[in-house]
Design a protein around this motif. Sequence first.
Motif, PDB file in Angstrom:
ATOM      1  N   ASN A 124      40.953  41.988  35.415  1.00 34.27           N
ATOM      2  CA  ASN A 124      40.350  40.793  35.986  1.00 34.27           C
ATOM      3  C   ASN A 124      41.179  39.552  35.647  1.00 34.27           C
ATOM      4  N   TYR A 125      41.629  39.484  34.409  1.00 26.74           N
ATOM      5  CA  TYR A 125      42.449  38.347  33.978  1.00 26.74           C
ATOM      6  C   TYR A 125      43.743  38.251  34.800  1.00 26.74           C
ATOM      7  N   ILE A 126      44.476  39.355  34.899  1.00 30.68           N
ATOM      8  CA  ILE A 126      45.755  39.272  35.612  1.00 30.68           C
ATOM      9  C   ILE A 126      45.538  39.064  37.109  1.00 30.68           C
ATOM     10  N   HIS A 127      44.497  39.666  37.682  1.00 32.15           N
ATOM     11  CA  HIS A 127      44.252  39.483  39.114  1.00 32.15           C
ATOM     12  C   HIS A 127      43.847  38.053  39.446  1.00 32.15           C
ATOM     13  N   ASN A 128      43.216  37.373  38.503  1.00 34.06           N
ATOM     14  CA  ASN A 128      42.802  35.986  38.743  1.00 34.06           C
ATOM     15  C   ASN A 128      43.838  34.961  38.292  1.00 34.06           C
ATOM     16  N   ASN A 129      44.940  35.406  37.725  1.00 39.45           N
ATOM     17  CA  ASN A 129      45.991  34.499  37.268  1.00 39.45           C
ATOM     18  C   ASN A 129      46.499  33.591  38.395  1.00 39.45           C
ATOM     19  N   PRO A 130      46.783  34.102  39.604  1.00 38.07           N
ATOM     20  CA  PRO A 130      47.245  33.213  40.685  1.00 38.07           C
ATOM     21  C   PRO A 130      46.196  32.178  41.098  1.00 38.07           C
ATOM     22  N   VAL A 131      44.916  32.514  40.970  1.00 42.02           N
ATOM     23  CA  VAL A 131      43.851  31.562  41.289  1.00 42.02           C
ATOM     24  C   VAL A 131      43.830  30.456  40.247  1.00 42.02           C
ATOM     25  N   ARG A 132      43.867  30.838  38.968  1.00 43.68           N
ATOM     26  CA  ARG A 132      43.875  29.845  37.885  1.00 43.68           C
ATOM     27  C   ARG A 132      45.084  28.918  37.975  1.00 43.68           C
ATOM     28  N   ALA A 133      46.213  29.452  38.457  1.00 41.36           N
ATOM     29  CA  ALA A 133      47.437  28.651  38.578  1.00 41.36           C
ATOM     30  C   ALA A 133      47.438  27.781  39.835  1.00 41.36           C
ATOM     31  N   GLY A 134      46.411  27.916  40.674  1.00 41.35           N
ATOM     32  CA  GLY A 134      46.327  27.104  41.886  1.00 41.35           C
ATOM     33  C   GLY A 134      47.232  27.582  43.012  1.00 41.35           C
ATOM     34  N   LEU A 135      47.705  28.823  42.930  1.00 40.11           N
ATOM     35  CA  LEU A 135      48.595  29.348  43.973  1.00 40.11           C
ATOM     36  C   LEU A 135      47.820  29.837  45.193  1.00 40.11           C
ATOM     37  N   VAL A 136      46.599  30.313  44.982  1.00 41.12           N
ATOM     38  CA  VAL A 136      45.726  30.806  46.050  1.00 41.12           C
ATOM     39  C   VAL A 136      44.285  30.473  45.687  1.00 41.12           C
ATOM     40  N   SER A 137      43.402  30.613  46.656  1.00 41.35           N
ATOM     41  CA  SER A 137      41.994  30.337  46.360  1.00 41.35           C
ATOM     42  C   SER A 137      41.215  31.589  45.965  1.00 41.35           C
ATOM     43  N   ASN A 138      41.734  32.769  46.317  1.00 37.40           N
ATOM     44  CA  ASN A 138      41.122  34.003  45.838  1.00 37.40           C
ATOM     45  C   ASN A 138      42.213  35.051  45.618  1.00 37.40           C
ATOM     46  N   PRO A 139      41.994  36.002  44.715  1.00 36.14           N
ATOM     47  CA  PRO A 139      43.053  36.940  44.325  1.00 36.14           C
ATOM     48  C   PRO A 139      43.589  37.796  45.468  1.00 36.14           C
ATOM     49  N   GLY A 140      42.775  38.049  46.495  1.00 40.34           N
ATOM     50  CA  GLY A 140      43.224  38.860  47.614  1.00 40.34           C
ATOM     51  C   GLY A 140      44.307  38.207  48.460  1.00 40.34           C
ATOM     52  N   GLU A 141      44.483  36.904  48.315  1.00 39.05           N
ATOM     53  CA  GLU A 141      45.508  36.184  49.075  1.00 39.05           C
ATOM     54  C   GLU A 141      46.888  36.307  48.447  1.00 39.05           C
ATOM     55  N   TYR A 142      46.955  36.719  47.195  1.00 42.31           N
ATOM     56  CA  TYR A 142      48.236  36.742  46.482  1.00 42.31           C
ATOM     57  C   TYR A 142      48.916  38.096  46.698  1.00 42.31           C
ATOM     58  N   PRO A 143      50.133  38.094  47.253  1.00 40.51           N
ATOM     59  CA  PRO A 143      50.764  39.366  47.623  1.00 40.51           C
ATOM     60  C   PRO A 143      51.371  40.157  46.468  1.00 40.51           C
ATOM     61  N   TYR A 144      51.657  39.531  45.326  1.00 39.55           N
ATOM     62  CA  TYR A 144      52.383  40.195  44.239  1.00 39.55           C
ATOM     63  C   TYR A 144      51.452  40.571  43.103  1.00 39.55           C
ATOM     64  N   SER A 145      50.463  41.371  43.438  1.00 35.66           N
ATOM     65  CA  SER A 145      49.419  41.733  42.493  1.00 35.66           C
ATOM     66  C   SER A 145      48.825  43.074  42.899  1.00 35.66           C
ATOM     67  N   SER A 146      48.243  43.768  41.947  1.00 35.50           N
ATOM     68  CA  SER A 146      47.580  45.035  42.230  1.00 35.50           C
ATOM     69  C   SER A 146      46.150  44.846  42.731  1.00 35.50           C
ATOM     70  N   PHE A 147      45.690  43.625  42.857  1.00 35.79           N
ATOM     71  CA  PHE A 147      44.318  43.367  43.293  1.00 35.79           C
ATOM     72  C   PHE A 147      44.008  44.064  44.614  1.00 35.79           C
ATOM     73  N   ARG A 148      44.902  43.942  45.576  1.00 34.46           N
ATOM     74  CA  ARG A 148      44.657  44.508  46.902  1.00 34.46           C
ATOM     75  C   ARG A 148      44.621  46.033  46.871  1.00 34.46           C
ATOM     76  N   SER A 149      45.316  46.620  45.924  1.00 36.54           N
ATOM     77  CA  SER A 149      45.255  48.070  45.766  1.00 36.54           C
ATOM     78  C   SER A 149      43.855  48.494  45.342  1.00 36.54           C
ATOM     79  N   TYR A 150      43.290  47.760  44.399  1.00 36.64           N
ATOM     80  CA  TYR A 150      41.952  48.088  43.908  1.00 36.64           C
ATOM     81  C   TYR A 150      40.873  47.748  44.929  1.00 36.64           C
TER      82      TYR A 150
END
Length: 165
Positions: A124-150
């Motif tokens: 959860n922490y790593i998947h939400n890292n791009p959101v916390r950094a202000g790069l995206v509004s939800n983790p599914g928008e970030y392409p370089y993460s395993s979130f979309r796999s899960y």
Amino acid sequence: ITNVIYDRLHVFTKPSFIISVIDSLNFYRYKQKYKILGYVIMPDHFHILIWPHGDVPVSDMMRDLKRFTSGRIARQAEVEGKKEWLEAFRAAGEKTERAEYKVWQDDYWDKNIFSEKMLRQKLNYIHNNPVRAGLVSNPGEYPYSSFRSYELGEEVLIEIDKDWG
């Protein structure tokens, strides 16, 4: 495991630089027998959740990964004319006298995970890292993460080993 680019330079803002980390993780998962449970590649660092099931210590895998990706990142910076990065990497390399270019900080941070609850917290922490950094509004928008796999079952960049739960 967390691994940070030297001087926190934002190297991983283009796919041409990110691909070296992805290639390395895909290679070492088979060569050194690691399961990859999750990851995120941020502009200046990455987080990976791995499960070693071979004989190779994590320190050896990280040494090899850092060595390989350093060369690829430096060559890509040359090709793309990233002179400021090359100067910073070269200066760091001269300081340590170990390599022409020093791309990564010396250390990496690792933490042993002892329960499924803790593993879910780290994912959860790593998947939400791009959101916390202000790069995206939800983790599914970030392409370089395993979130979309899960969440979506997409195995695009790195195959994720989900047989831990």
